[in-house]
Every structure is written in structure tokens, then in C-alpha cells.
Design an enzyme around this catalytic site. Structure first.
Site, PDB file in Angstrom:
ATOM      1  N   LYS A   1      14.322   3.097 -28.588  1.00  0.00           N
ATOM      2  CA  LYS A   1      15.065   3.268 -27.322  1.00  0.00           C
ATOM      3  C   LYS A   1      15.057   1.964 -26.539  1.00  0.00           C
ATOM      4  O   LYS A   1      14.216   1.088 -26.770  1.00  0.00           O
ATOM      5  CB  LYS A   1      14.466   4.378 -26.457  1.00  0.00           C
ATOM      6  CG  LYS A   1      13.004   4.192 -26.020  1.00  0.00           C
ATOM      7  CD  LYS A   1      12.776   3.414 -24.742  1.00  0.00           C
ATOM      8  CE  LYS A   1      11.297   3.368 -24.351  1.00  0.00           C
ATOM      9  NZ  LYS A   1      10.914   2.333 -23.399  1.00  0.00           N
TER      10      LYS A   1
ATOM     11  N   ASP B   1       7.026   8.539 -22.919  1.00  0.00           N
ATOM     12  CA  ASP B   1       8.373   8.354 -23.467  1.00  0.00           C
ATOM     13  C   ASP B   1       8.732   9.387 -24.540  1.00  0.00           C
ATOM     14  O   ASP B   1       9.863   9.393 -25.026  1.00  0.00           O
ATOM     15  CB  ASP B   1       8.498   6.958 -24.110  1.00  0.00           C
ATOM     16  CG  ASP B   1       8.488   5.850 -23.081  1.00  0.00           C
ATOM     17  OD1 ASP B   1       8.814   6.130 -21.910  1.00  0.00           O
ATOM     18  OD2 ASP B   1       8.156   4.707 -23.448  1.00  0.00           O
TER      19      ASP B   1
HETATM   20  O1  C5P Z   1       2.011   7.894 -21.572  1.00  0.00           O
HETATM   21  P1  C5P Z   1       1.797   6.556 -22.217  1.00  0.00           P
HETATM   22  O2  C5P Z   1       0.521   6.484 -22.987  1.00  0.00           O
HETATM   23  O3  C5P Z   1       2.968   6.049 -22.965  1.00  0.00           O
HETATM   24  O4  C5P Z   1       1.633   5.540 -21.000  1.00  0.00           O
HETATM   25  C1  C5P Z   1       0.928   4.349 -21.139  1.00  0.00           C
HETATM   26  C2  C5P Z   1       0.432   3.922 -19.778  1.00  0.00           C
HETATM   27  O5  C5P Z   1       1.534   3.521 -18.963  1.00  0.00           O
HETATM   28  C3  C5P Z   1      -0.267   4.997 -18.967  1.00  0.00           C
HETATM   29  O6  C5P Z   1      -1.633   5.035 -19.248  1.00  0.00           O
HETATM   30  C4  C5P Z   1       0.000   4.559 -17.541  1.00  0.00           C
HETATM   31  O7  C5P Z   1      -0.946   3.550 -17.181  1.00  0.00           O
HETATM   32  C5  C5P Z   1       1.342   3.882 -17.613  1.00  0.00           C
HETATM   33  N1  C5P Z   1       2.465   4.749 -17.189  1.00  0.00           N
HETATM   34  C6  C5P Z   1       2.627   5.061 -15.846  1.00  0.00           C
HETATM   35  N2  C5P Z   1       3.673   5.849 -15.449  1.00  0.00           N
HETATM   36  C7  C5P Z   1       4.577   6.297 -16.352  1.00  0.00           C
HETATM   37  C8  C5P Z   1       4.437   5.978 -17.724  1.00  0.00           C
HETATM   38  C9  C5P Z   1       3.372   5.198 -18.117  1.00  0.00           C
HETATM   39  O8  C5P Z   1       1.827   4.643 -14.990  1.00  0.00           O
HETATM   40  N3  C5P Z   1       5.587   7.050 -15.933  1.00  0.00           N
END
Ligand code: C5P
Length: 316
Positions: free
Chosen positions: A11, A157
Site C-alpha cells: 500500500k 495497517d
Molecule cells: O500497529 P503497528 O504495530 O503497525 O504500529 C506500530 C507503531 O506505530 C505503534 O506501536 C505506535 O507507536 C505507532 N502507531 C501510532 N498510531 C497509529 C499507528 C501506529 O502511534 N495509528
């Protein structure tokens, strides 16, 4: 053994605004996400033996620790949620086995094409593909809302990849609205050798005041973007100054090549260029394939991009 072959597309965040920080530490986002042709492929084998074994073999790029692979997290969350569901509803197929925590062995062969720490959602797409295979194989045990919730718990995501195409993604990433397709826009994507850690990038923006967000202008833009009678690129470019990425400044501080890549792409005849997600990949949109291919010939050996990977792709 049942075997499934599935592609997991990457993406791009065509723009990304951060609207605030939520009480769970995540950030509330407002972003149009777009599926692109570049893809990993997965072969998922669901074995008849119920030994709770999970085995993943990664080929193409050997930079993912199997313990940290998001396909494993997707499998773990799927089975633990199924176990809870079976405890609450004994009428679901195989409820007794699920309740006992007796899970079939899963083997995945993952062919990686999408670079990690690029902002192209490769791990999330692989995880979503795993969830979709398990959901289908086990007779759709979860409703769409339940699967969406399960997905966001695997990664912010992941829900987008259950929809694909062009979507407005809000809050952490679970609030998804499908939009009219922007398929067919020719792209070049440049991935600098150094990646960006997403948590570090979000952490960096917490120390600065958030840029303004004009809700009315964005709503009007999203309505226009949904008007399928217009050319996809033209209707996207109508967004003009709204099409920013709030994570670009902190990511450029960590990886200055992001700025160089954007400038080079804009100078190669691109209509638009941005970093995707928290980077470090940068994409550029072109008015047609001929212009894109000429740009690719011009930039691929440019010393400014030495060490970068350069991909040719398109929106799907
Ligand atoms: O959910 P994921 O592991 O992909 O997200 C990685 C990091 O990105 C999270 O630990 C967070 O610190 C940050 N994040 C965030 N807000 C979001 C997506 C991700 O703060 N909407």
C-alpha cells in the site's frame, strides 16, 4: 493438507494526517491508503494434524525474524479469538477442539518482495492475507466487524488490507471507508537503504504541536475523490495543499535521502511525490506509462539514489 496461494499487495499512504493522540498511546490518523501492484506471495498450508505448530519460511528477503513475523501474530490472534468464541458458543463447528486449544499445524512459505521499514505495509498485508485464508478455510467464523477488530489488534495497517483498493482510513486504522477506485496510476517508488522505525517516528511528532486540520476542506476533497466520472490522477491532484504527510519531517530527520528522492522524482516529470506512511519509501505518480518509463530510465542510475531500491508499479 489444504494449500492456498495468495498475493499480498503493498500500500501507499497517498497523504497522511495525524489528528491527535489516543488514550491507548496510538495516534488518530486521517489517510487515504491505496493498494498497489507490488506484492509478496504466500503459500499457506493447513495441515490435518492438530499439533499447534506454526512454521514460516521466508524467501526473497531474509530480514524478518520468524518469531516477529506478523503472519505468526495473525495466526495466534485468529486461533485465540476462535477459542474464546467456541467457549461462548458451543454450536460453532469443531467448538470442542477449539475450546481445548487444539489448533491445526500451519506452514507458510512467504516470498518477500515488499521492503520492510518502507511504509508500504508489507508485514501488515501478509498478516491480512493470513487472516483471510484462515477465515475462509474455517468457514467464516468471524463477522466482518470481528475480523476488522482482530486485524487492528495485529497491526494498525492490517484492516485496510481486508478491503484493498482505495480507502479513507481513520482512527488507528480500523475505521475504513472504501472510495471510488484510483486504479491505473503509473508509479515509481524509491526505497532508501535505511528504513524508519514507525514507533520512533510517531514518538518524534509528540514533541511538536500538530499542524492544523481543516475538517470541512478534507470532507469536500474526499467527496470529489469519490466522483468516478473523472480521471483518477486529476481527481486526486485536486486535493493540492491537503495532500501532505505529517510524518515526513521526523522521517527526513532520520533519513535525509527521503528529501533527495522526492526532489529527484519531482524533477523527473512526476505529477506528485510523497513519502508513504512513516517511510522511508517515497512514491511518485506520473500522467502516463511513457512518462514514467522515461523517468525510470533517467533516475535509476543517478548517483543521488545510490544504494536505493527503485520500483516501477501502479495503483490497483
Ligand atoms: O500497529 P503497528 O504495530 O503497525 O504500529 C506500530 C507503531 O506505530 C505503534 O506501536 C505506535 O507507536 C505507532 N502507531 C501510532 N498510531 C497509529 C499507528 C501506529 O502511534 N495509528
Amino acid at each position: 493438507m489444504d494449500s492456498y496461494e495468495i498475493t499480498a499487495n503493498a500500500k501507499l499512504n497517498l497523504f497522511l494526517r495525524v489528528r491527535g493522540k489516543l488514550s491507548n498511546g496510538y495516534h488518530s490518523l486521517y489517510s487515504v491508503m491505496q493498494e498497489i501492484e507490488l506484492a509478496d506471495t504466500l503459500t499457506v498450508n493447513i495441515c490435518p494434524e492438530r499439533g499447534n505448530v506454526f512454521d514460516i519460511k521466508c524467501i526473497g528477503r531474509n530480514d524478518i525474524d520468524p518469531e516477529k513475523n506478523l503472519c505468526r501474530k495473525a495466526r495466534d490472534r485468529f486461533f485465540s479469538s476462535l477459542r474464546k468464541k467456541a467457549a461462548a458458543d458451543p454450536s460453532i463447528p469443531d467448538a470442542k477442539l477449539w475450546k481445548k486449544g487444539s489448533f491445526p499445524n500451519i506452514e507458510i512459505v512467504l516470498t518477500k518482495v515488499i521492503p520492510s521499514e518502507s511504509g508500504m505495509g508489507g508485514g501488515s498485508s501478509d498478516a491480512a492475507a493470513t487472516l483471510m485464508v484462515l477465515q475462509e478455510h474455517f468457514g467464516n467464523p468471524f463477522s466482518d466487524d470481528e475480523l476488522n477488530q482482530l486485524a487492528v489488534n495485529v497491526g494498525a495497517d492490517v484492516p485496510f488490507f481486508l478491503y484493498g483498493g482505495t480507502c479513507l482510513c481513520e482512527r488507528v486504522g480500523e475505521d475504513i471507508t472504501s472510495l471510488s477506485s484510483l486504479a491505473g496510476i503509473p508509479l515509481i517508488i524509491v526505497k532508501p537503504p535505511k528504513g524508519v522505525s514507525t514507533p520512533e517516528c510517531f514518538h518524534a511528532i509528540d514533541s511538536e504541536p500538530l499542524p492544523e486540520f481543516d475538517e470541512e476542506r478534507y470532507s469536500a476533497f474526499i467527496s470529489g475523490l469519490n466522483d468516478a466520472s473523472k480521471d483518477p490522477l486529476a481527481r486526486f491532484l485536486e486535493g493540492a495543499d491537503l495532500l501532505t504527510n505529517d510524518l515526513e519531517i521526523p522521517s527526513i530527520e532520520k533519513v535525509p535521502e527521503i528529501r533527495n528522492a522526492r526532489e529527484l522524482l519531482l524533477g523527473s516529470g512526476a505529477e506528485f511525490s510523497r513519502m508513504t506512511g512513516s517511510g522511508s519509501a517515497v512514491f511518485a505518480m506520473y500522467k502516463d506509462e511513457k512518462t514514467r518509463d522515461a523517468a525510470y530510465d533517467q533516475i535509476r542510475n543517478d548517483p543521488e539514489l545510490s544504494g536505493c531500491e527503485v520500483f516501477v508499479s501502479k495503483t490497483v
